[in-house]
Scaffold this active site. Structure first.
Site, PDB file in Angstrom:
ATOM      1  N   HIS A   1       0.844  -1.201   0.000  1.00 36.06           N
ATOM      2  CA  HIS A   1       0.000   0.000   0.000  1.00 36.06           C
ATOM      3  C   HIS A   1       0.879   1.252   0.000  1.00 36.06           C
ATOM      4  O   HIS A   1       0.649   2.183  -0.793  1.00 36.06           O
ATOM      5  CB  HIS A   1      -0.908  -0.009   1.230  1.00 36.06           C
ATOM      6  CG  HIS A   1      -1.700   1.247   1.439  1.00 36.06           C
ATOM      7  ND1 HIS A   1      -3.045   1.332   1.179  1.00 36.06           N
ATOM      8  CD2 HIS A   1      -1.329   2.476   1.884  1.00 36.06           C
ATOM      9  CE1 HIS A   1      -3.467   2.549   1.442  1.00 36.06           C
ATOM     10  NE2 HIS A   1      -2.446   3.271   1.886  1.00 36.06           N
ATOM     11  N   GLU A   2       1.875   1.267   0.874  1.00 32.20           N
ATOM     12  CA  GLU A   2       2.745   2.441   0.958  1.00 32.20           C
ATOM     13  C   GLU A   2       3.628   2.578  -0.283  1.00 32.20           C
ATOM     14  O   GLU A   2       3.940   3.690  -0.708  1.00 32.20           O
ATOM     15  CB  GLU A   2       3.599   2.368   2.221  1.00 32.20           C
ATOM     16  CG  GLU A   2       2.807   2.304   3.526  1.00 32.20           C
ATOM     17  CD  GLU A   2       1.801   3.441   3.680  1.00 32.20           C
ATOM     18  OE1 GLU A   2       2.024   4.520   3.077  1.00 32.20           O
ATOM     19  OE2 GLU A   2       0.789   3.247   4.365  1.00 32.20           O
TER      20      GLU A   2
ATOM     21  N   HIS B   1       1.925   4.579  -2.821  1.00 28.40           N
ATOM     22  CA  HIS B   1       2.066   6.033  -2.667  1.00 28.40           C
ATOM     23  C   HIS B   1       3.464   6.494  -3.079  1.00 28.40           C
ATOM     24  O   HIS B   1       3.625   7.508  -3.762  1.00 28.40           O
ATOM     25  CB  HIS B   1       1.840   6.448  -1.211  1.00 28.40           C
ATOM     26  CG  HIS B   1       0.432   6.296  -0.740  1.00 28.40           C
ATOM     27  ND1 HIS B   1      -0.649   6.810  -1.417  1.00 28.40           N
ATOM     28  CD2 HIS B   1      -0.074   5.687   0.373  1.00 28.40           C
ATOM     29  CE1 HIS B   1      -1.758   6.535  -0.758  1.00 28.40           C
ATOM     30  NE2 HIS B   1      -1.435   5.848   0.334  1.00 28.40           N
TER      31      HIS B   1
END
Length: 451
Positions: A24-25, A28
């Site tokens: 998920h990170e 980003h």
């Protein structure tokens, strides 16, 4: 319960969640770096740092509490004219060390000012063209949507693999293959109980009497060929106590069986009393429906509706969990669970002796996919500090600037997300409380699988 297998199931699920958080990170970080942004930190977890390593301008590491993660993108908040003056100095490394701030008297104003000041302490003169708030609106959307989109992609990959190979455990098709041949006729309210020898002798079912067996596939009933169980069921009911000629396939051979159905009360409508209809005494088997990517997309579309409904009732459901913790009501087995609860369910299935390895893998895959899908959808909520809040701000910024250009008006400038920080603090506090309640609930009154 095998303690070792339980621990393995719990640990594997927890590792799967940590990997999902890490990806998920990454969702980003990669677009932020691709667009020229400066990412100074990439961490999994919160709290004290357990391990970290500096690679280029980014510090990668693990925190002590593995219940989330974050990436630090420099310049998320724009400078505010009301809070910051123009006096800025930098140290020898080029980092800002002082900035004169105007006095703030309101509590929320002070919170915004402090957050903005803390943000700009990380900004050096060389970062002027790399600040997140200066990115075009569409780039901000891509960066902030990258994280939850990765979770949804993980869910899609896991669901697609599961549906393509094993099938969808939640989408079952009734077949014409027999899963049970009832030995005797019992009232519908006693369905499922074991027949006594006397009942088998005195009132056998037509299916048992004629020698139908589990695994037989009904090919035709009274000359009507069909592979639709609902049609066969209706033919049996309409036959009353008439003669029934049944063709079944057994071990690759077609066999013809002749018997007479009997009339007995059966439940036709769950909301109505039993009705006397033709009865044979068999139950069909069910099989999972398989499908590829398009089928998976269709199923996840339905899941999206369910998740949106679940998000709307989440505070109420969490309150119910709190009541269960203090003993005011029973825990809803269909209610929300935390990562701890998911780990317990994974451990319980892993240690269940009567569950074969395939079913364990299927459950684990579906559970991990479901968590990823929910996390992705949850983060798209248009509320700060969630990713969806930043996406909404970026979209509003782009629309506002476009309307200004169309009307020939001056550029309205950047949307100041810092002004929404009081809302973000309230949302974050609510999320923290709900998370704690769910974790406590999963420890005190956990959701358990039916034995």
């Amino acid at each position: 319960m095998d303690a070792l297998q339980y621990a393995i199931g719990f640990t594997l699920f927890f590792i799967g969640i940590l990997v999902s958080i890490g990806l998920h990170e990454v969702g980003h970080m990669l677009p932020a770096k691709k667009f020229g942004g400066k990412v100074t930190q990439y961490f999994i977890g919160f709290g004290p740092t357990v391990w970290s390593k500096q690679v280029g301008e980014t510090e990668y590491g693990l925190k002590a509490i593995p219940l989330g993660g974050y990436v630090k993108i420099v310049g998320m908040l724009p400078p505010g004219a009301d809070e910051l003056a123009d006096e800025v100095t930098y140290d020898e490394q080029g980092r800002q060390v002082t900035r004169v701030r105007k006095s703030n008297t309101g509590m929320f104003t002070q919170l915004i000012s402090d957050a903005r000041a803390a943000e700009w302490e990380q900004v050096g003169p060389e970062d002027a063209d790399r600040l997140f708030y200066k990115m075009p609106s569409w780039k901000k959307v891509v960066v902030m949507a990258g994280g939850p989109s990765v979770n949804i992609l993980i869910a899609f990959f896991l669901f697609a693999t599961l549906f393509w190979t094993y099938g969808n455990p939640s989408d079952l098709r009734t077949t014409t293959t027999l899963d049970e041949v009832q030995a005797c006729i019992v009232p519908p309210e006693e369905s499922g109980r074991v027949c006594t020898p006397e009942e088998v002798r005195d009132q056998p079912t037509p299916a048992y009497q004629v020698g139908l067996e589990v695994g037989d596939r009904i090919v035709s009933f009274n000359g009507v060929e069909t592979d639709d169980w609902s049609e066969i069921q209706q033919l049996i009911r309409d036959n009353d106590d008439g003669v029934a000629t049944i063709v079944v396939e057994r071990d690759g051979e077609l066999l013809t069986k002749t018997t007479k159905t009997t009339v007995t009360p059966r439940i036709i409508d769950e909301d109505a009393d039993p009705e006397p209809v033709g009865f044979l005494g068999v139950r069909p088997s069910q099989e999972t429906i398989t499908g590829g990517p398009l089928y998976t997309i269709e199923q996840m579309g339905g899941m999206t509706v369910d998740v949106v409904k679940a998000l709307g009732t989440l505070p109420v459901k969490v309150f119910d969990v709190a009541q269960a913790v203090v003993g005011l009501e029973d825990r809803d087995p269909e209610g929300p669970v935390s990562i701890v609860g998911g780990g317990r369910l994974a451990g319980e299935v892993a240690s269940h002796d009567e569950t074969d390895l395939t079913e364990k893998v299927v459950f684990f895959t579906g559970l991990l996919a479901g968590f990823n899908f929910f996390i992705g959808m949850f983060n798209f909520l248009p509320l700060l500090p969630l990713d969806g809040g930043h996406i909404a701000s970026a979209l509003w910024e782009g629309l506002r600037r476009r309307f200004a250009r169309l009307r020939g008006r001056p550029d309205p400038g950047y949307v100041d997300a810092a002004k929404l920080l009081p809302v973000a603090y309230v949302v974050a506090s609510a999320m923290l409380v709900m998370g704690v309640v769910l974790i406590v609930g999963d420890l005190v009154v956990p959701v358990r699988l039916e034995s």
